[in-house]
Design an enzyme around this catalytic site. Sequence first.
Site, PDB file in Angstrom:
ATOM      1  N   GLU A   1     -18.538  -7.265  -8.262  1.00 16.22           N
ATOM      2  CA  GLU A   1     -18.417  -8.621  -7.702  1.00 16.22           C
ATOM      3  C   GLU A   1     -17.146  -9.322  -8.200  1.00 16.22           C
ATOM      4  O   GLU A   1     -17.201 -10.420  -8.771  1.00 16.22           O
ATOM      5  CB  GLU A   1     -19.658  -9.444  -8.047  1.00 16.22           C
ATOM      6  CG  GLU A   1     -20.911  -8.910  -7.374  1.00 16.22           C
ATOM      7  CD  GLU A   1     -22.160  -9.778  -7.562  1.00 16.22           C
ATOM      8  OE1 GLU A   1     -22.204 -10.556  -8.528  1.00 16.22           O
ATOM      9  OE2 GLU A   1     -23.071  -9.680  -6.727  1.00 16.22           O
TER      10      GLU A   1
ATOM     11  N   GLU B   1     -26.124  -3.674  -3.549  1.00 16.36           N
ATOM     12  CA  GLU B   1     -27.113  -4.605  -4.113  1.00 16.36           C
ATOM     13  C   GLU B   1     -27.726  -5.406  -2.981  1.00 16.36           C
ATOM     14  O   GLU B   1     -27.013  -5.907  -2.102  1.00 16.36           O
ATOM     15  CB  GLU B   1     -26.471  -5.603  -5.089  1.00 16.36           C
ATOM     16  CG  GLU B   1     -26.145  -5.047  -6.432  1.00 16.36           C
ATOM     17  CD  GLU B   1     -25.682  -6.124  -7.409  1.00 16.36           C
ATOM     18  OE1 GLU B   1     -26.210  -7.259  -7.358  1.00 16.36           O
ATOM     19  OE2 GLU B   1     -24.789  -5.819  -8.212  1.00 16.36           O
TER      20      GLU B   1
HETATM   21  C1  BG6 Z   1     -25.547  -9.812  -8.618  1.00 16.98           C
HETATM   22  C2  BG6 Z   1     -25.120  -9.142  -9.892  1.00 16.98           C
HETATM   23  O1  BG6 Z   1     -24.817 -10.979  -8.437  1.00 16.98           O
HETATM   24  O2  BG6 Z   1     -26.835 -10.300  -8.519  1.00 16.98           O
HETATM   25  C3  BG6 Z   1     -26.255  -8.606 -10.746  1.00 16.98           C
HETATM   26  O3  BG6 Z   1     -24.178  -8.114  -9.656  1.00 16.98           O
HETATM   27  C4  BG6 Z   1     -27.406  -9.582 -10.701  1.00 16.98           C
HETATM   28  O4  BG6 Z   1     -25.767  -8.358 -12.036  1.00 16.98           O
HETATM   29  C5  BG6 Z   1     -27.878  -9.714  -9.269  1.00 16.98           C
HETATM   30  O5  BG6 Z   1     -28.458  -9.266 -11.562  1.00 16.98           O
HETATM   31  C6  BG6 Z   1     -29.111 -10.573  -9.062  1.00 16.98           C
HETATM   32  O6  BG6 Z   1     -28.923 -11.832  -9.642  1.00 16.98           O
HETATM   33  P1  BG6 Z   1     -29.955 -12.413 -10.687  1.00 16.98           P
HETATM   34  O7  BG6 Z   1     -29.315 -13.629 -11.187  1.00 16.98           O
HETATM   35  O8  BG6 Z   1     -31.205 -12.675  -9.931  1.00 16.98           O
HETATM   36  O9  BG6 Z   1     -30.140 -11.381 -11.732  1.00 16.98           O
END
Ligand code: BG6
Length: 479
Positions: A180, A377
């Site tokens: 990211e 993701e």
């Molecule tokens: C992404 C990141 O932005 O979102 C992860 O690459 C992160 O590291 C994921 O865990 C989900 O976000 P969160 O804040 O719910 O853990």
Amino acid sequence: MIKFPESFLWGGATAANQLEGAFDRDGKGLSVADVMPGGKDRFKILTSEEFNWELADARIYPNHRGIEHYDHFKEDIALFGEMGFKCYRFSIAWSRIFPQGDELEPNEAGLKFYDQVIDECLKHGIEPVVTISHYEMPLNLAKKYGGWKNRELINFYERYAETVLSRYHNKVKYWMTFNEINSASHVPALSQGLVKSNGAKDYTNVAQAWHNQFVASAKAVQFAHALNPELQVGCMIIYGTTYSMDSNPINEMATIIENQEFNYYCADVQVRGKYPAYTKRFLSSKGVNFSDLEIAEGDLALLETNTVDYIGFSYYMSAVIDVTQETPETVGGNLMGGVRNPFLKQSDWGWQIDPEGLRIAMNNLYNRYNVPLFIVENGLGAHDEVDENGYVEDDYRISYLRDHIEAIGRALEDGVDVMGYTPWGCIDLVSASTGEMSKRYGFIYVDLDDEGNGTLNRSKKKSFDWYKQVIATNGEDLG
Ligand code: BG6
């Protein structure tokens, strides 16, 4: 019925600092993530309002323990294998390999750990997908050198990237240089090691840090391709599909600008190999003069000739832009929140759920760049109710993932080239934004609470068998 390509990489994704634990074992140094405590003020720390360089006795640091994957990785990867994962996206902790970041020699114990992780994946027929840097640069590089705004970091990253590429290139084909990378505008501490005391509030530093990261990434691409032309190196961006609230041209233009500045700026450089036309306007709107950036001779040529092979991206939610109302109703979100969309429901954490937005994202990205996409993701962070057998009936998660997989299928029919799909936090892990364990994404439940109490037992949620069936039928049976 949707037809996914035979080679489609179904899997899951994690990051070292959010699951490994063992934050000080076998020579590992402290990373920026290691000094970020859990608790209500965590977001101020991520956004660089506050930052303590030292660990404080009174605080809880959830990343220190993670889910102790460092000791449980065989069990965890076996469960991924049981689900039929074709690939597993994980990150290497930079601070395990170069504990202070500026050493000349790597820490062999750190390298040995990832030898084992990779071999375990291969044993289960799982293709490893490696993020070289995921939100955990060595703390010393932030403290002593001022983070990524300092050009010296290019050399340190180069040494680190060359070390891991050389060590693992025979076993790992898919790589990403920075997680990211575009998130720095929101979380410069995690992304660039920039905090208030070393200049995070001055956007010139953020822009300079990006330039240095672009150069470092291009050097990694160059090295990887010279080492083995088969290697696939991607950039990795956070993508939030962004809509104008209405047909007011003022809102439409603001949406175009938001897309350029948040979604596209970094990918434009890393995929197209050039700073985009809107760079000067974007940076000057933040008080930065592009010609003040330190750009060394040869940098621009390097960027142009070493573009990435694919775009890895995260997608959780969409956002709405409305610059015409004074007090629109707002929502939370993965970095970008924004105005509430009346057509969408929200997660327990207020993120707007929008599967069609993923199809839009894929069309936008593919038609703009024409390189393969990898959804590395996606997922639903939710409160899970666990029974005495460790079972969670997570129909809400199944429904979220099913809708998003269907959207990927429609994007495939639109002609988009998609390499694979790795839902986030395939095993419950520590949340990056809140530091909570109770914000769960996994197919596998981990018995651990926000205060660090629990047996760490792993158990299968309902979504475990559901996803296993999705993979077994290559996306034909979505339940
Ligand atoms: C992404 C990141 O932005 O979102 C992860 O690459 C992160 O590291 C994921 O865990 C989900 O976000 P969160 O804040 O719910 O853990």
